[in-house]
Design a protein around this motif. Structure first.
Motif, PDB file in Angstrom:
ATOM      1  N   SER A  71     -12.532  -1.344  -8.843  1.00 32.09           N
ATOM      2  CA  SER A  71     -13.409  -0.423  -8.119  1.00 32.09           C
ATOM      3  C   SER A  71     -13.028  -0.319  -6.646  1.00 32.09           C
ATOM      4  O   SER A  71     -13.405   0.640  -5.970  1.00 32.09           O
ATOM      5  CB  SER A  71     -14.874  -0.857  -8.251  1.00 32.09           C
ATOM      6  OG  SER A  71     -15.053  -2.169  -7.738  1.00 32.09           O
ATOM      7  N   VAL A  72     -12.272  -1.298  -6.160  1.00 28.31           N
ATOM      8  CA  VAL A  72     -11.839  -1.260  -4.765  1.00 28.31           C
ATOM      9  C   VAL A  72     -10.975  -0.036  -4.495  1.00 28.31           C
ATOM     10  O   VAL A  72     -10.945   0.492  -3.376  1.00 28.31           O
ATOM     11  CB  VAL A  72     -11.086  -2.566  -4.407  1.00 28.31           C
ATOM     12  CG1 VAL A  72      -9.747  -2.640  -5.136  1.00 28.31           C
ATOM     13  CG2 VAL A  72     -10.870  -2.668  -2.902  1.00 28.31           C
ATOM     14  N   VAL A  75     -13.402   2.640  -3.668  1.00 24.69           N
ATOM     15  CA  VAL A  75     -14.105   2.392  -2.403  1.00 24.69           C
ATOM     16  C   VAL A  75     -13.201   2.684  -1.214  1.00 24.69           C
ATOM     17  O   VAL A  75     -13.650   3.203  -0.187  1.00 24.69           O
ATOM     18  CB  VAL A  75     -14.609   0.935  -2.351  1.00 24.69           C
ATOM     19  CG1 VAL A  75     -15.246   0.631  -0.996  1.00 24.69           C
ATOM     20  CG2 VAL A  75     -15.607   0.682  -3.473  1.00 24.69           C
ATOM     21  N   PHE A  76     -11.917   2.353  -1.361  1.00 24.38           N
ATOM     22  CA  PHE A  76     -10.955   2.562  -0.274  1.00 24.38           C
ATOM     23  C   PHE A  76      -9.886   3.549  -0.735  1.00 24.38           C
ATOM     24  O   PHE A  76      -8.866   3.144  -1.311  1.00 24.38           O
ATOM     25  CB  PHE A  76     -10.309   1.240   0.139  1.00 24.38           C
ATOM     26  CG  PHE A  76     -11.292   0.210   0.639  1.00 24.38           C
ATOM     27  CD1 PHE A  76     -11.845   0.310   1.899  1.00 24.38           C
ATOM     28  CD2 PHE A  76     -11.658  -0.854  -0.176  1.00 24.38           C
ATOM     29  CE1 PHE A  76     -12.746  -0.637   2.355  1.00 24.38           C
ATOM     30  CE2 PHE A  76     -12.557  -1.808   0.275  1.00 24.38           C
ATOM     31  CZ  PHE A  76     -13.113  -1.699   1.545  1.00 24.38           C
TER      32      PHE A  76
END
Length: 215
Positions: A71-72, A75-76
């Motif tokens: 999921s990072v 997010v980024f």
């Protein structure tokens, strides 16, 4: 405990999930193009070595997604783009490698363990640098997980394992088909032109990946 609870996942989602991932795997993509080129140029065993690397790369993304690590990338966005362009550059490097090595070795099937290991690592690296694999699991798995049925992590890993099985079947069929259909053509293009055809094809796959993973 009901009979359905004895299953690792809700039995009612298995068939829809298999249909969904089968359609996704049958949709032409960079992996499919690269595998076809490798199999046409170097034969079935080389193609299957590449399949093994791609499958391991998918497995890494799947496990990471099951634990919520991928999921990072959502997010980024800059991290997603960094992985994406690293994958494109890696494919372009493979294209240059094929171009520079054209004519230095004969094409066709090879049983050389070093070459097979190299193809395995190229398949693994290429898939680890394909952020679409991560997004695929992040987007798809949650829609088939039933929180009231069992441990979500176990469900995610089980469904991910089913996807890997479908992926292996589809990719292996691509390898066998491409090796058979392209064998005669590539044998007639020995040496320089065989290598350069491979290089141009991989460069095309790199452009394809840049387009397919643009977000």
């Amino acid at each position: 405990m009901t009979a359905s609870m004895a299953w690792l996942v809700d039995p009612s989602v298995i068939l829809p999930f298999l249909l969904a991932v089968s359609l996704i795997e049958l949709t032409p993509g960079p992996n499919m193009g690269w595998l076809a080129l490798v199999s046409m140029h170097q034969g079935r065993l080389a193609g299957l070595a590449a399949v093994a690397g791609i499958t391991l790369g998918l497995a890494v993304w799947m496990v990471a997604a099951a634990f919520g690590l991928t999921s990072v990338l959502l997010v980024f966005p800059w991290l997603y783009q960094a992985v994406r362009w690293a994958g494109v550059l890696f494919l372009l490097w493979l294209a240059w490698e094929a171009w520079a090595g054209a004519g230095k070795a004969t094409s066709g099937a090879s049983h050389d363990p070093e070459k097979l290991r190299g193809l395995f690592l190229r398949g693994l690296t290429g898939n680890l640098l394909n952020p679409k694999a991560a997004v695929f699991y992040v987007a798809l798995l949650p829609t088939f997980i039933r929180p009231d049925h069992g441990v979500p992590l176990i469900q995610a890993l089980t469904l991910g394992g089913l996807h890997l099985g479908v992926s292996i079947i589809v990719h292996s069929l691509i390898v066998l088909g491409a090796a058979t259909a392209g064998g005669v053509m590539m044998r007639r293009m020995q040496g320089l032109w065989a290598g350069r055809t491979m290089a141009i094809g991989i460069a095309g796959v790199a452009i394809w990946m840049a387009w397919a993973t643009r977000g």
